[in-house]
Design a protein around this motif. Structure first.
Motif, short mmCIF file in Angstrom:
data_model
loop_
_atom_site.label_atom_id
_atom_site.label_comp_id
_atom_site.label_asym_id
_atom_site.label_seq_id
_atom_site.Cartn_x
_atom_site.Cartn_y
_atom_site.Cartn_z
N SER A 8 -47.76 -22.25 15.37
CA SER A 8 -48.66 -23.39 15.63
C SER A 8 -49.77 -23.03 16.61
O SER A 8 -50.78 -23.73 16.70
CB SER A 8 -47.87 -24.58 16.17
N ASN A 9 -49.60 -21.95 17.34
CA ASN A 9 -50.61 -21.53 18.32
C ASN A 9 -51.66 -20.61 17.73
O ASN A 9 -52.53 -20.12 18.45
CB ASN A 9 -49.93 -20.83 19.50
N ASN A 10 -51.57 -20.34 16.43
CA ASN A 10 -52.51 -19.44 15.78
C ASN A 10 -53.35 -20.18 14.75
O ASN A 10 -52.99 -21.28 14.30
CB ASN A 10 -51.75 -18.31 15.07
N ALA A 11 -54.45 -19.56 14.38
CA ALA A 11 -55.27 -20.05 13.27
C ALA A 11 -55.42 -18.89 12.29
O ALA A 11 -55.78 -17.78 12.68
CB ALA A 11 -56.63 -20.52 13.77
N TYR A 12 -55.17 -19.17 11.01
CA TYR A 12 -55.05 -18.10 10.02
C TYR A 12 -56.25 -18.03 9.10
O TYR A 12 -56.82 -19.04 8.70
CB TYR A 12 -53.77 -18.30 9.21
N ASP A 13 -56.61 -16.78 8.76
CA ASP A 13 -57.66 -16.55 7.76
C ASP A 13 -57.17 -16.94 6.37
O ASP A 13 -57.95 -17.41 5.53
CB ASP A 13 -58.07 -15.08 7.72
N LEU A 14 -55.88 -16.75 6.13
CA LEU A 14 -55.32 -16.98 4.81
C LEU A 14 -53.91 -17.51 4.95
O LEU A 14 -53.07 -16.91 5.65
CB LEU A 14 -55.31 -15.67 4.00
N VAL A 15 -53.64 -18.63 4.30
CA VAL A 15 -52.29 -19.17 4.20
C VAL A 15 -51.90 -19.20 2.73
O VAL A 15 -52.62 -19.75 1.90
CB VAL A 15 -52.19 -20.58 4.81
N ILE A 16 -50.77 -18.58 2.42
CA ILE A 16 -50.29 -18.49 1.04
C ILE A 16 -49.07 -19.38 0.91
O ILE A 16 -48.14 -19.29 1.72
CB ILE A 16 -49.92 -17.04 0.69
N VAL A 26 -49.94 -11.02 -3.00
CA VAL A 26 -51.14 -11.46 -2.27
C VAL A 26 -51.00 -11.20 -0.78
O VAL A 26 -51.92 -10.69 -0.13
CB VAL A 26 -51.43 -12.96 -2.53
N VAL A 27 -49.85 -11.54 -0.20
CA VAL A 27 -49.70 -11.37 1.24
C VAL A 27 -49.73 -9.90 1.61
O VAL A 27 -50.29 -9.51 2.66
CB VAL A 27 -48.43 -12.07 1.77
N ARG A 28 -49.18 -9.04 0.78
CA ARG A 28 -49.24 -7.61 1.07
C ARG A 28 -50.68 -7.09 1.02
O ARG A 28 -51.14 -6.40 1.93
CB ARG A 28 -48.37 -6.83 0.09
N ASP A 29 -51.36 -7.41 -0.04
CA ASP A 29 -52.73 -6.94 -0.22
C ASP A 29 -53.61 -7.44 0.93
O ASP A 29 -54.38 -6.68 1.54
CB ASP A 29 -53.26 -7.40 -1.57
N ALA A 30 -53.49 -8.73 1.24
CA ALA A 30 -54.33 -9.32 2.30
C ALA A 30 -54.04 -8.68 3.65
O ALA A 30 -54.97 -8.38 4.43
CB ALA A 30 -54.10 -10.83 2.36
N ALA A 31 -52.76 -8.47 3.95
CA ALA A 31 -52.41 -7.87 5.24
C ALA A 31 -52.91 -6.44 5.35
O ALA A 31 -53.41 -6.01 6.39
CB ALA A 31 -50.90 -7.92 5.44
N LEU A 32 -52.78 -5.69 4.24
CA LEU A 32 -53.25 -4.31 4.26
C LEU A 32 -54.77 -4.22 4.40
O LEU A 32 -55.30 -3.22 4.89
CB LEU A 32 -52.80 -3.59 2.98
N LYS A 36 -55.76 -12.01 8.80
CA LYS A 36 -54.67 -12.68 9.52
C LYS A 36 -54.02 -13.66 8.56
O LYS A 36 -54.59 -14.71 8.25
CB LYS A 36 -55.21 -13.39 10.75
N THR A 37 -52.82 -13.31 8.11
CA THR A 37 -52.24 -13.95 6.93
C THR A 37 -50.87 -14.53 7.24
O THR A 37 -50.06 -13.94 7.96
CB THR A 37 -52.12 -12.92 5.79
N LEU A 38 -50.60 -15.69 6.65
CA LEU A 38 -49.31 -16.36 6.74
C LEU A 38 -48.84 -16.72 5.34
O LEU A 38 -49.61 -17.27 4.54
CB LEU A 38 -49.44 -17.64 7.59
N LEU A 39 -47.59 -16.40 5.03
CA LEU A 39 -46.98 -16.82 3.76
C LEU A 39 -45.85 -17.79 4.05
O LEU A 39 -45.01 -17.55 4.93
CB LEU A 39 -46.46 -15.62 2.98
N ILE A 40 -45.81 -18.90 3.30
CA ILE A 40 -44.80 -19.94 3.48
C ILE A 40 -44.07 -20.14 2.16
O ILE A 40 -44.69 -20.36 1.12
CB ILE A 40 -45.45 -21.26 3.92
#
Length: 561
Positions: A8-16, A26-32, A36-40
């Motif tokens: 909650s203390n972060n702001a993400y470029d990409l949320v999946i 997608v999360v692997r490609d984006a992170a590589l 700044k990526t979050l997968l839920i």
């Protein structure tokens, strides 16, 4: 455990949203690429359609009939890439097609399809097809139905026996590259501010803790929730009010069911790709981990996406059609050792028969509400997940207004990949030969690849972890601990069904629960209350998803005594 406060203390470029194979890609490609990526994921990773697939990495031979040549070519290219980046999980598989005079696809058509398949896979490392005249075919497959037989064809595709682990290794690779990945966290609402999604309300399904996930000023949401795509779109709210912003229906799910049986009279030495005698639709009979995987069915689905099970009619259909093509098989309901069923997240195409709906994926970024930072994936195959992820991440960068860095996933091996001349298996056989059987060591490398060394290392600290979970299987107790401590497993179902396959190979895993809970109590800090609750939830899951209804009533397999 998930640390939702830190999130909650972060702001993400990409949320999946969605942790099946496509979300994992997608999360692997984006992170590589440095986002700044979050997968839920609301359940466990790969617990939806990925886990219920036919476990093939293939070009899709039958898509040639609908002239989807680009899809076949893309799939064949991705098959070759996966052979190189995940050689421990993706293996060549020989398939045989018996050709019958009275079926829907004549000899000439199959032969033409074989030639075209080879042309579209011109850069493959696998062998090309061969046609088998009737006499040669009967020498190789004497137990197949001879009535109307014209001959056959053989060709190579690939099998990923542990499809769940292909997804998991993408997740773990993403995590190592800096992504945050959460399982058992459910997205409740997507909050719209102006023409953007600016935050998401989420809830930890174990603790009930709620959190609001924030996007950066240019952040993007990617919806790879598979059959649940429409549900996610319907959760968009503006000013606290939910409206019909999802627009027209995107997903037209079709149900596919499989059965698993022990080797049977006439069981083929290769995988069979056959046409059902009653309706002409194709299905597979595939050797799988010492058993046979038979499937799949294909029918429209309108029910509860969280409660999907192979029904008695589907099971009977697969048994009867197998017995028709292999008359001496004599399979009956009592031979079914496990069933699984899931839905394909196909595009909504009203009035079309399930088998005629395109398997092409659609990347959709249009919503009636005019939201500019939301992308939804419709469709997508296990085989093409990496290419789909590359397309989506490129689209994310376009929405960010940045030039996309080059994608590296086509060349970067997954964490467990074992490349030629790797000596780790030989060293493990030498180092652990006095405490662990060679069959178990080979088994660990077939599941974890290079990461098997980490599993074996657990037995250095606790000798009891070198013991097998059951004498019937090569799996060892260290795998239980490794699943929890290193592979994000949080339930008994995660361990027995997706980190290992013991549930599918040994009486639904029911006999193994006492051993598993003992290990978890001793080595992972699970309390007796935790174990009791988990055992109850495991029984419920197996009853609702895996044990045929006729076994529940006739065999009383559900009776815990």
């Amino acid at each position: 455990m998930n640390n939702l406060q830190a999130i909650s203390n972060n702001a993400y470029d990409l949320v999946i949203i969605g942790g099946g194979i496509n979300g994992a890609g997608v999360v692997r490609d984006a992170a590589l690429r440095g986002l700044k990526t979050l997968l839920i994921e609301k359940n466990d990773f790969s617990s939806g359609s990925t886990s219920w697939s036919t476990r093939l990495i293939h070009g899709g031979l039958r898509y040639l009939e609908t002239f989807e040549f680009s899809l076949v070519r893309e799939s064949l290219q991705e098959r070759e890439i996966l052979l190189h980046i995940a050689p421990h999980l993706v293996k060549p598989l020989l398939l045989t097609i018996p050709i019958y005079r009275d079926r829907s696809r004549p000899y000439w058509k199959i032969q033409a399809g074989m030639f075209l398949y080879d042309i579209l896979s011109f850069d493959k490392s696998l062998l090309s097809h061969r046609m088998l005249p009737k006499r040669k075919f009967q020498q190789l497959f004497p137990d197949l139905d001879p009535e109307g037989l014209c001959g056959g064809a053989q060709y190579y595709d690939c099998q990923v026996a542990y499809a769940e682990r292909l997804c998991l290794e993408n997740i773990l690779s993403a995590q190592a590259a800096g992504a945050t990945v959460l399982n058992y966290v459910q997205v409740k609402q997507l909050h719209q501010g102006g023409n953007r999604i600016d935050s998401l309300s989420c809830c930890d399904r174990f603790t009930g803790e709620e959190v609001k996930v924030k996007l950066s000023d240019r952040g993007v949401v990617v919806n790879t929730s598979g059959p649940w795509v429409d549900q996610i779109l319907e959760s968009i709210t503006a000013n606290g009010l939910t409206s019909s912003r999802s627009g027209s229906k995107k997903i037209g799910p079709t149900k596919g069911s499989h059965i698993i049986v022990d080797p049977f009279p006439g069981a083929p030495i290769t995988a069979l790709y056959v046409e059902a005698k009653t309706d002409g639709r194709p299905f597979f009979i595939i050797p799988w981990l010492g058993r046979y995987l038979i499937g799949t069915t294909d029918q429209h689905f309108q029910g509860n996406l969280d409660r999907i099970k192979a029904d008695n009619d589907e099971i009977d259909y697969l048994l009867n059609e197998t017995n028709r093509v292999i008359p001496i098989a004599g399979l009956s309901r009592q031979d079914v050792k496990f069933t699984y069923s899931g839905v394909r997240p196909l595009p909504w195409e009203e009035g079309k028969q399930p088998g005629k709906i395109t398997r092409k994926h659609i990347i959709c970024d249009r919503t009636p509400a005019g939201i500019v930072n939301l992308i939804s994936l419709i469709g997508g195959k296990l085989t093409t997940y990496r290419q789909v992820a590359e397309e989506i991440v490129n689209a994310v960068y376009q929405k960010l207004g940045e030039k996309a860095p080059a994608c590296s996933t086509q060349n970067q091996p997954l964490p467990g990949a074992i490349l030629p001349n790797d000596s780790r298996l030989k060293k493990a056989l030498d180092d652990y030969r006095d405490v662990i059987s060679p069959s178990s060591i080979h088994h660990l490398f077939s599941i974890y690849g290079a990461r098997a060394i980490e599993v074996l290392a657990l037995t250095d600290c606790s000798s009891d972890l070198a013991e097998v979970i059951t004498p019937d299987l090569p799996d060892i107790k260290a795998q239980i601990v490794y699943a929890v401590n290193s592979e994000l497993a949080r339930t008994l179902v995660d361990i027995a069904r997706r980190r290992t396959s013991v549930a599918m190979l040994r009486n639904y895993g029911l006999d193994l629960l006492p051993v598993m809970t003992e290990v978890l109590t001793k080595h992972c800090g699970w309390s007796s209350q935790d174990c009791d609750r988990q055992v109850k939830e495991y029984y419920t899951y197996i009853q609702q998803n895996c044990i045929p209804d006729y076994q529940l009533t006739d065999l009383k397999i559900w009776d815990r005594g």
